[in-house]
Enzyme design. Structure first.
Site, short mmCIF file in Angstrom:
data_model
loop_
_atom_site.label_atom_id
_atom_site.label_comp_id
_atom_site.label_asym_id
_atom_site.label_seq_id
_atom_site.Cartn_x
_atom_site.Cartn_y
_atom_site.Cartn_z
N THR A 57 -6.03 118.14 111.51
CA THR A 57 -6.83 119.16 110.85
C THR A 57 -8.29 119.05 111.30
OG1 THR A 57 -7.54 117.93 108.86
CG2 THR A 57 -5.30 118.81 108.86
N HIS A 105 -8.38 114.24 109.63
CA HIS A 105 -9.33 115.36 109.66
C HIS A 105 -10.53 115.01 110.54
CE1 HIS A 105 -11.22 119.04 108.48
NE2 HIS A 105 -12.34 118.38 108.25
N SER A 106 -10.87 115.93 111.46
CA SER A 106 -12.01 115.79 112.34
C SER A 106 -11.86 114.49 113.16
CB SER A 106 -13.31 115.84 111.53
OG SER A 106 -14.43 116.05 112.34
N LEU A 107 -12.81 113.57 113.09
CA LEU A 107 -12.64 112.29 113.78
C LEU A 107 -11.32 111.64 113.39
CD1 LEU A 107 -13.53 109.74 115.37
CD2 LEU A 107 -14.83 109.06 113.34
N ALA A 127 -8.51 112.95 112.92
CA ALA A 127 -7.38 113.48 113.69
C ALA A 127 -7.23 112.72 115.01
CB ALA A 127 -7.58 114.97 113.95
#
Length: 230
Positions: free
Chosen positions: A99, A71-73, A75
């Site tokens: 995500t 998720h975010s970083l 990903a």
């Protein structure tokens, strides 16, 4: 199947570990930074490549089928970990769930936070969400966590995609309907980064929909884990 989760910048592992019972028989594990510990923040790697290499070192001997969810970083780290494992001749993940982050070759929207003055930095972190209230509410905890958290934002903000051969795993991109840091139309180009199959889903919520509205995410993971290899 194992599901390795890669948290966002400053993200603790507890939200993902709570998924274990809900995803059984998928086994949930967390890679990355996990909970902040005083004395460790200053040694946090400040590049996605360094974080990905550390994760690839950990996974090099894994022989069971597994998937990544970042998720975010996280990903970006999951993506670069998959690339690193392939470069080493390893099997890599069967599925990469990306995500809350635009495709890696696109610039990330949103204000850069890593070099902001401390008061402004924490105001932006608070506005962004996703950080434990107990951290935001205690000055001593913020002081201990700040170097490592800045390093993680710096890793994300300094990331530059280096063109290379696409992955061959399935990629599933998930975007929040109200996430202005990772709009759905900028998540769709994740499809360019694999020769395998691709799917995209939108989930009601903002940037931290994986915590605020986890059921659609969990349902997608369950369905993908039960599907034949694609």
């Amino acid at each position: 199947m194992l599901l390795y989760c890669f948290p966002h910048a400053g993200g603790a592992d507890s939200p993902y570990r709570s998924w274990g019972d809900r995803l059984a028989p998928v086994e949930v594990r967390v890679l990355g930074r996990g909970a902040r510990l005083p004395g460790r923040a200053a040694t946090t790697p400040d590049s996605v490549a360094a974080l990905a290499e550390a994760c690839a070192d950990h996974l090099a001997a894994e022989r069971r089928p597994y998937a990544f969810l970042g998720h975010s970083l996280g990903a970006l780290i999951a993506f670069e970990t998959a690339r690193s494992l392939r470069a080493r001749g390893g099997p890599g993940p069967a599925v990469l769930f990306a995500t809350g982050h635009v495709a890696p070759h696109l610039p990330s929207p949103g204000r850069k936070l890593a070099e902001l003055p401390t008061p402004e930095f924490w105001a932006e972190v608070c506005a962004l969400g996703g950080t434990a209230p107990e951290l935001l509410d205690h000055a001593a905890l913020r002081e201990a966590a700040e170097p490592g958290l800045r390093a993680e934002f710096r890793a994300s903000e300094n990331y530059r995609y280096i063109p290379g051969r696409p992955l061959d795993c399935r990629i599933v991109a998930l975007a929040g309907t109200d996430d202005d840091r990772a709009p759905a139309d900028q998540c769709a180009p994740w499809r360019l980064h694999t020769t395998g199959s691709f799917a995209q889903h939108t989930v009601s919520g903002g940037h931290f929909f994986v915590a605020d509205n986890p059921e659609p995410v969990l349902r997608t993971v369950r369905e993908e884990a039960a599907a034949p290899a694609r």
